[in-house]
Structures are given as structure tokens and as C-alpha cells.
Design a protein around this motif. Structure first.
Motif, PDB file in Angstrom:
ATOM      1  N   GLU A 228      17.507  21.271  38.946  1.00 53.64           N
ATOM      2  CA  GLU A 228      18.467  22.199  38.350  1.00 53.64           C
ATOM      3  C   GLU A 228      19.834  21.520  38.175  1.00 53.64           C
ATOM      4  OE1 GLU A 228      18.338  25.590  40.977  1.00 53.64           O
ATOM      5  OE2 GLU A 228      16.566  26.403  39.985  1.00 53.64           O
ATOM      6  N   TYR A 229      19.785  20.349  37.562  1.00 52.43           N
ATOM      7  CA  TYR A 229      21.003  19.551  37.359  1.00 52.43           C
ATOM      8  C   TYR A 229      22.019  20.337  36.550  1.00 52.43           C
ATOM      9  CZ  TYR A 229      23.969  15.574  36.142  1.00 52.43           C
ATOM     10  OH  TYR A 229      25.034  14.725  35.981  1.00 52.43           O
ATOM     11  N   GLU A 230      23.258  20.401  37.051  1.00 52.80           N
ATOM     12  CA  GLU A 230      24.285  21.221  36.417  1.00 52.80           C
ATOM     13  C   GLU A 230      25.606  20.491  36.191  1.00 52.80           C
ATOM     14  OE1 GLU A 230      24.698  24.533  39.033  1.00 52.80           O
ATOM     15  OE2 GLU A 230      25.609  23.353  40.649  1.00 52.80           O
ATOM     16  N   LYS A 231      25.570  19.171  36.322  1.00 52.49           N
ATOM     17  CA  LYS A 231      26.802  18.417  36.120  1.00 52.49           C
ATOM     18  C   LYS A 231      26.804  17.797  34.714  1.00 52.49           C
ATOM     19  CE  LYS A 231      27.196  17.847  41.085  1.00 52.49           C
ATOM     20  NZ  LYS A 231      27.138  16.917  42.244  1.00 52.49           N
ATOM     21  N   LYS A 232      27.510  16.713  34.526  1.00 50.18           N
ATOM     22  CA  LYS A 232      27.728  16.178  33.178  1.00 50.18           C
ATOM     23  C   LYS A 232      26.562  15.333  32.691  1.00 50.18           C
ATOM     24  CE  LYS A 232      31.848  14.843  31.938  1.00 50.18           C
ATOM     25  NZ  LYS A 232      33.104  14.048  31.798  1.00 50.18           N
ATOM     26  N   VAL A 233      26.173  15.579  31.430  1.00 53.56           N
ATOM     27  CA  VAL A 233      25.272  14.689  30.695  1.00 53.56           C
ATOM     28  C   VAL A 233      26.068  14.149  29.519  1.00 53.56           C
ATOM     29  CG1 VAL A 233      23.139  14.438  29.374  1.00 53.56           C
ATOM     30  CG2 VAL A 233      23.206  15.981  31.357  1.00 53.56           C
ATOM     31  N   SER A 234      26.289  12.844  29.502  1.00 54.90           N
ATOM     32  CA  SER A 234      27.113  12.217  28.476  1.00 54.90           C
ATOM     33  C   SER A 234      26.236  11.459  27.489  1.00 54.90           C
ATOM     34  CB  SER A 234      28.112  11.252  29.125  1.00 54.90           C
ATOM     35  OG  SER A 234      28.876  10.579  28.148  1.00 54.90           O
ATOM     36  N   PHE A 235      26.447  11.726  26.207  1.00 57.35           N
ATOM     37  CA  PHE A 235      25.678  11.059  25.152  1.00 57.35           C
ATOM     38  C   PHE A 235      26.530   9.922  24.587  1.00 57.35           C
ATOM     39  CE2 PHE A 235      23.807  15.146  25.740  1.00 57.35           C
ATOM     40  CZ  PHE A 235      22.446  14.928  25.597  1.00 57.35           C
ATOM     41  N   SER A 236      26.583   8.848  25.327  1.00 53.16           N
ATOM     42  CA  SER A 236      27.430   7.714  24.984  1.00 53.16           C
ATOM     43  C   SER A 236      26.758   6.446  25.487  1.00 53.16           C
ATOM     44  CB  SER A 236      28.823   7.881  25.617  1.00 53.16           C
ATOM     45  OG  SER A 236      29.411   9.116  25.273  1.00 53.16           O
ATOM     46  N   ARG A 237      27.423   5.376  25.502  1.00 54.31           N
ATOM     47  CA  ARG A 237      27.132   4.033  25.979  1.00 54.31           C
ATOM     48  C   ARG A 237      27.805   3.100  24.984  1.00 54.31           C
ATOM     49  NH1 ARG A 237      26.672   1.733  29.995  1.00 54.31           N
ATOM     50  NH2 ARG A 237      24.831   0.440  29.910  1.00 54.31           N
ATOM     51  N   TYR A 238      27.026   2.259  24.285  1.00 59.67           N
ATOM     52  CA  TYR A 238      27.638   1.325  23.334  1.00 59.67           C
ATOM     53  C   TYR A 238      27.297   1.680  21.886  1.00 59.67           C
ATOM     54  CZ  TYR A 238      29.244  -1.347  27.253  1.00 59.67           C
ATOM     55  OH  TYR A 238      29.907  -1.720  28.400  1.00 59.67           O
ATOM     56  N   ASN A 239      26.881   2.905  21.665  1.00 63.99           N
ATOM     57  CA  ASN A 239      26.653   3.362  20.295  1.00 63.99           C
ATOM     58  C   ASN A 239      27.797   4.268  19.859  1.00 63.99           C
ATOM     59  OD1 ASN A 239      26.126   5.617  21.903  1.00 63.99           O
ATOM     60  ND2 ASN A 239      24.470   6.350  20.612  1.00 63.99           N
ATOM     61  N   GLU A 240      27.781   4.671  18.613  1.00 64.48           N
ATOM     62  CA  GLU A 240      28.666   5.733  18.132  1.00 64.48           C
ATOM     63  C   GLU A 240      27.780   6.964  17.986  1.00 64.48           C
ATOM     64  OE1 GLU A 240      30.683   8.626  16.967  1.00 64.48           O
ATOM     65  OE2 GLU A 240      31.689   6.839  17.758  1.00 64.48           O
ATOM     66  N   PRO A 241      27.827   7.879  18.934  1.00 62.56           N
ATOM     67  CA  PRO A 241      26.850   8.981  18.990  1.00 62.56           C
ATOM     68  C   PRO A 241      26.866   9.925  17.805  1.00 62.56           C
ATOM     69  CG  PRO A 241      28.625   9.298  20.588  1.00 62.56           C
ATOM     70  CD  PRO A 241      28.763   7.906  20.071  1.00 62.56           C
ATOM     71  N   LEU A 242      27.950   9.935  17.017  1.00 66.25           N
ATOM     72  CA  LEU A 242      27.998  10.829  15.860  1.00 66.25           C
ATOM     73  C   LEU A 242      27.590  10.139  14.563  1.00 66.25           C
ATOM     74  CD1 LEU A 242      31.216  12.938  16.561  1.00 66.25           C
ATOM     75  CD2 LEU A 242      28.863  13.274  17.355  1.00 66.25           C
ATOM     76  N   ALA A 243      27.168   8.874  14.660  1.00 68.99           N
ATOM     77  CA  ALA A 243      26.778   8.134  13.452  1.00 68.99           C
ATOM     78  C   ALA A 243      25.427   8.580  12.915  1.00 68.99           C
ATOM     79  CB  ALA A 243      26.761   6.636  13.739  1.00 68.99           C
ATOM     80  N   ASP A 244      24.636   9.254  13.723  1.00 69.63           N
ATOM     81  CA  ASP A 244      23.317   9.726  13.308  1.00 69.63           C
ATOM     82  C   ASP A 244      23.173  11.172  13.782  1.00 69.63           C
ATOM     83  OD1 ASP A 244      20.475  10.291  13.202  1.00 69.63           O
ATOM     84  OD2 ASP A 244      20.139   8.127  13.043  1.00 69.63           O
ATOM     85  N   LYS A 245      22.858  12.067  12.872  1.00 72.75           N
ATOM     86  CA  LYS A 245      22.823  13.489  13.241  1.00 72.75           C
ATOM     87  C   LYS A 245      21.609  13.878  14.069  1.00 72.75           C
ATOM     88  CE  LYS A 245      26.119  15.713  10.268  1.00 72.75           C
ATOM     89  NZ  LYS A 245      26.448  16.980   9.571  1.00 72.75           N
ATOM     90  N   ILE A 246      20.813  12.900  14.464  1.00 71.95           N
ATOM     91  CA  ILE A 246      19.783  13.201  15.457  1.00 71.95           C
ATOM     92  C   ILE A 246      20.433  13.658  16.759  1.00 71.95           C
ATOM     93  CG2 ILE A 246      19.618  10.896  16.478  1.00 71.95           C
ATOM     94  CD1 ILE A 246      16.573  11.290  16.587  1.00 71.95           C
ATOM     95  N   ILE A 247      21.711  13.351  16.916  1.00 70.09           N
ATOM     96  CA  ILE A 247      22.438  13.790  18.108  1.00 70.09           C
ATOM     97  C   ILE A 247      22.410  15.313  18.229  1.00 70.09           C
ATOM     98  CG2 ILE A 247      24.692  13.897  16.966  1.00 70.09           C
ATOM     99  CD1 ILE A 247      23.985  12.797  20.602  1.00 70.09           C
ATOM    100  N   LEU A 248      22.386  16.012  17.118  1.00 66.30           N
ATOM    101  CA  LEU A 248      22.340  17.479  17.167  1.00 66.30           C
ATOM    102  C   LEU A 248      21.024  17.956  17.766  1.00 66.30           C
ATOM    103  CD1 LEU A 248      23.887  18.262  13.659  1.00 66.30           C
ATOM    104  CD2 LEU A 248      25.030  18.398  15.880  1.00 66.30           C
ATOM    105  N   THR A 249      19.936  17.297  17.404  1.00 69.21           N
ATOM    106  CA  THR A 249      18.631  17.636  17.973  1.00 69.21           C
ATOM    107  C   THR A 249      18.604  17.332  19.473  1.00 69.21           C
ATOM    108  OG1 THR A 249      17.501  17.164  15.881  1.00 69.21           O
ATOM    109  CG2 THR A 249      16.152  17.165  17.880  1.00 69.21           C
ATOM    110  N   ARG A 250      19.117  16.161  19.841  1.00 73.44           N
ATOM    111  CA  ARG A 250      19.109  15.769  21.246  1.00 73.44           C
ATOM    112  C   ARG A 250      20.000  16.700  22.086  1.00 73.44           C
ATOM    113  NH1 ARG A 250      15.170  14.100  19.691  1.00 73.44           N
ATOM    114  NH2 ARG A 250      14.570  11.932  19.319  1.00 73.44           N
ATOM    115  N   LEU A 251      21.117  17.122  21.539  1.00 73.62           N
ATOM    116  CA  LEU A 251      21.981  18.073  22.244  1.00 73.62           C
ATOM    117  C   LEU A 251      21.276  19.418  22.416  1.00 73.62           C
ATOM    118  CD1 LEU A 251      25.416  17.358  20.521  1.00 73.62           C
ATOM    119  CD2 LEU A 251      24.975  17.149  22.971  1.00 73.62           C
ATOM    120  N   SER A 252      20.648  19.893  21.358  1.00 75.90           N
ATOM    121  CA  SER A 252      19.937  21.183  21.426  1.00 75.90           C
ATOM    122  C   SER A 252      18.827  21.141  22.469  1.00 75.90           C
ATOM    123  CB  SER A 252      19.358  21.538  20.055  1.00 75.90           C
ATOM    124  OG  SER A 252      20.372  21.756  19.105  1.00 75.90           O
ATOM    125  N   GLN A 253      18.101  20.024  22.524  1.00 79.72           N
ATOM    126  CA  GLN A 253      17.039  19.876  23.519  1.00 79.72           C
ATOM    127  C   GLN A 253      17.611  19.909  24.930  1.00 79.72           C
ATOM    128  OE1 GLN A 253      15.678  16.181  21.801  1.00 79.72           O
ATOM    129  NE2 GLN A 253      13.751  17.098  21.075  1.00 79.72           N
TER     130      GLN A 253
END
Length: 323
Positions: free
Chosen positions: A88-113
Motif C-alpha cells: 500500500e505504497y503511499e509516498k512519491k513515485v517520480s517519472f524521471s531519470r535521464y529522459n524528458e518524461p513529457l517528450a512522449d505522451k505514453i507518460i499519460l498512460t503510465r500515469l493513469s496506470q
């Protein structure tokens, strides 16, 4: 510091959560899950590799992230989320690292999941803002994003307050976000914060020559003196590269030849692998090597990321963990 701690006269340090299990490898699964839940405050996941920039202060300046985009295996991604759901993880999940996370709109699918599988977690990402628009902001919010850092980069290596102000002001007006000046340090940092329908937004420019890191020796940022401060990153952060590699901290990356030996674990898609990785012998070795005030070895020898002062309170906590 909590009210109860103040009432009891207790001194709280950033190291108080550290316990013996952090230094024992391959512990029983249920213990590993409890330790992960207690300790990890951020899980950072790189869902694809592409970045549209090649900034001097980033190791992408020497590693190609632009010619092709590699995606994290979806089954692997969903397995990580599923394993987090078990505690029941309730802390931060960050969609980052060495990519630009908004460069591909698959990020919307991954966020929704992630929003569906981890409804209590705070979904966050860091962006250079190049792909951001008012419409995209709304899509991100609808997908479950609740924390956004917009990093404003200057046009040259030389930092100036005037350019930082101008670029931040331009970005704020383009995105039409109500932000308030929150931090200003001459020749160092300029930051604005705000709230967009429950989404926390930070927009900032920083002088990487002053407050950047050498990214494990991959970036030419000079640092005077060897690092002696302990580092908590392998204790409370968990980094997953697009290829399923688990890294000890944000400064190290599995696609750099110089860092290939620092991979803690490689996910295969099996159950509970994040817990196996967190208490693996490699992870334990990293924690043992970073817990005390002593000169650090490569790749940490010149790192200035989140240093801690050698106060009596901190030393009192760490004395029992120095190996």
C-alpha cells in the motif's frame, strides 16, 4: 520534528529511521517489504529513454539519448507497481531519470496506470518544460499527476539572475500558471511555486556550477575537497532505469559504461523483485560504505549531493552503524 518528540525532549535527525536490517542482505521477504515501506520515500521510474536536450551539466552531454527512444517493458513496469501495491505504497513515485518524461505522451498512460494501482501515492515528474502547454498540463492532471517540477535552463553555461528572471517569467506567462516567488539566492537559485487544482508546481532556474553535481564523474563540475558526509540515497530512494536496472542513486546510470558495475539488480519481471533488490548484497554494501563520516570512494568521492553536517546529534546516531 514532531510535537511528541519536542515534548519528550528527543532530537530527531535524518538518520533516525536507519536500523540493523538495512545492513543485512537477503532477509526474509516480509521483513524486506516492511523495511522498504518504512524507508523508501521516493521510487523513481524511467518509462522511456528519450531526451530532447543535451545540457552541459547533465551526463546526456556524453551519452546519446536523442537518436532513438527505448521503452521500459510494460509488464516490468506494471509488476513494479503491483509490488508497490502489496505494501500500500503511499509516498512519491517520480517519472524521471535521464529522459524528458513529457517528450512522449505514453507518460499519460503510465500515469493513469499508476494512479489506479497506487491511488494513495503522489505521482510526480521533472520536466524541462519544452513540450509543456496549457492543454498538456490539464491532461497530466487528469492522468493523476499531483506534483510537477519545471526546470528552466539558461542559454549558456554562465548563470545570470537577469536571464533566469526573464526565462522564468516567459515560461509562467506562456503556461498561464499562478505562481509565487518562493526562493531567490543571488547567482544561484530562482524558484516559484503554486497550486494548480491540487497539483503542486515548482518552476525554477539554478546555477549548476554552484549547486550541480559531477554525476559520478561524468560531468565536468569541479568540487573542492573530498566528500566525507554520509549519503542516505540508497536508504530512502529507489531508482529504476528504462532497461529495468536498479541504481543506488540518481547520479548513477546503467547506460554509462563507467557505471555498469554499479547496477544493484536487473529486473526480469518476476514478483517481489524490488524487495529483493533493496536488500540485495550489493545494496547493503552501498549502504555500509556511505553511512559514516569518512572519505568516500569512486564514484562518490567528489559528490556534493545532499550533504549532512557532523553535528553531535547525527554523530550520536551514526556511531553504532559505522563499519
Amino acid at each position: 520534528m514532531s510535537i511528541n518528540s519536542l515534548k519528550q525532549g528527543l532530537v530527531v535527525t535524518p538518520f533516525d529511521f536507519v536500523e540493523q536490517r538495512h545492513f543485512i542482505s537477503d532477509i526474509e521477504l516480509q521483513q524486506s517489504m516492511r523495511l522498504f515501506k518504512k524507508s523508501i520515500c521516493m521510487v523513481e521510474i524511467e518509462v522511456f529513454s528519450f531526451c530532447n536536450r543535451k545540457c552541459w551539466f547533465c551526463s546526456n552531454s556524453r551519452i546519446d539519448r536523442r537518436s532513438k527512444n527505448y521503452y521500459m517493458d510494460e509488464d516490468c513496469y506494471l509488476r513494479v507497481l503491483g509490488d508497490l501495491a502489496k505494501i500500500e505504497y503511499e509516498k512519491k513515485v517520480s517519472f524521471s531519470r535521464y529522459n524528458e518524461p513529457l517528450a512522449d505522451k505514453i507518460i499519460l498512460t503510465r500515469l493513469s496506470q499508476a494512479s489506479k494501482i497506487l491511488p494513495q501515492a503522489q505521482l510526480h515528474l521533472n520536466t524541462n518544460g519544452d513540450h509543456l502547454s496549457c492543454e498538456y498540463l490539464n491532461e497530466l492532471h487528469c492522468a493523476g499527476l499531483r506534483s510537477l517540477n519545471i526546470q528552466v535552463y539558461l542559454t549558456s553555461k554562465t548563470y545570470s539572475d537577469e536571464e533566469a528572471y526573464a526565462l522564468c517569467d516567459r515560461k509562467i506567462h506562456r503556461l498561464n500558471i499562478p505562481l509565487t516567488l518562493a526562493r531567490y539566492e543571488t547567482d544561484s537559485w530562482l524558484e516559484y511555486v503554486g497550486d494548480l487544482s491540487g497539483m503542486k508546481v515548482r518552476l525554477y532556474a539554478r546555477n549548476f556550477s554552484v549547486n550541480g553535481t559531477d554525476r559520478g564523474g561524468l560531468v565536468d563540475i569541479k568540487y573542492e575537497g573530498a566528500r566525507t558526509s554520509p549519503c542516505l540515497s540508497p536508504f530512502y530512494h529507489f531508482y529504476v532505469d528504462y532497461n529495468g536496472s536498479i541504481m543506488p542513486c540518481c547520479n548513477l546510470r546503467s547506460d554509462a559504461p563507467e557505471h555498469k558495475d554499479f547496477v544493484l539488480y536487473k529486473l526480469t519481471g518476476e514478483e517481489n523483485e524490488i524487495y529483493k533488490a533493496y536488500t540485495s548484497s550489493k545494496a547493503v554494501t552501498w549502504r555500509r560504505s556511505l553511512i559514516c563520516f569518512e572519505k568516500k570512494k569512486y564514484p562518490c568521492e567528489s559528490c556534493r549531493f545532499k550533504k549532512h553536517p557532523a553535528t553531535p546529534e547525527i554523530m550520536g546516531v551514526l556511531n553504532k552503524w559505522c563499519f
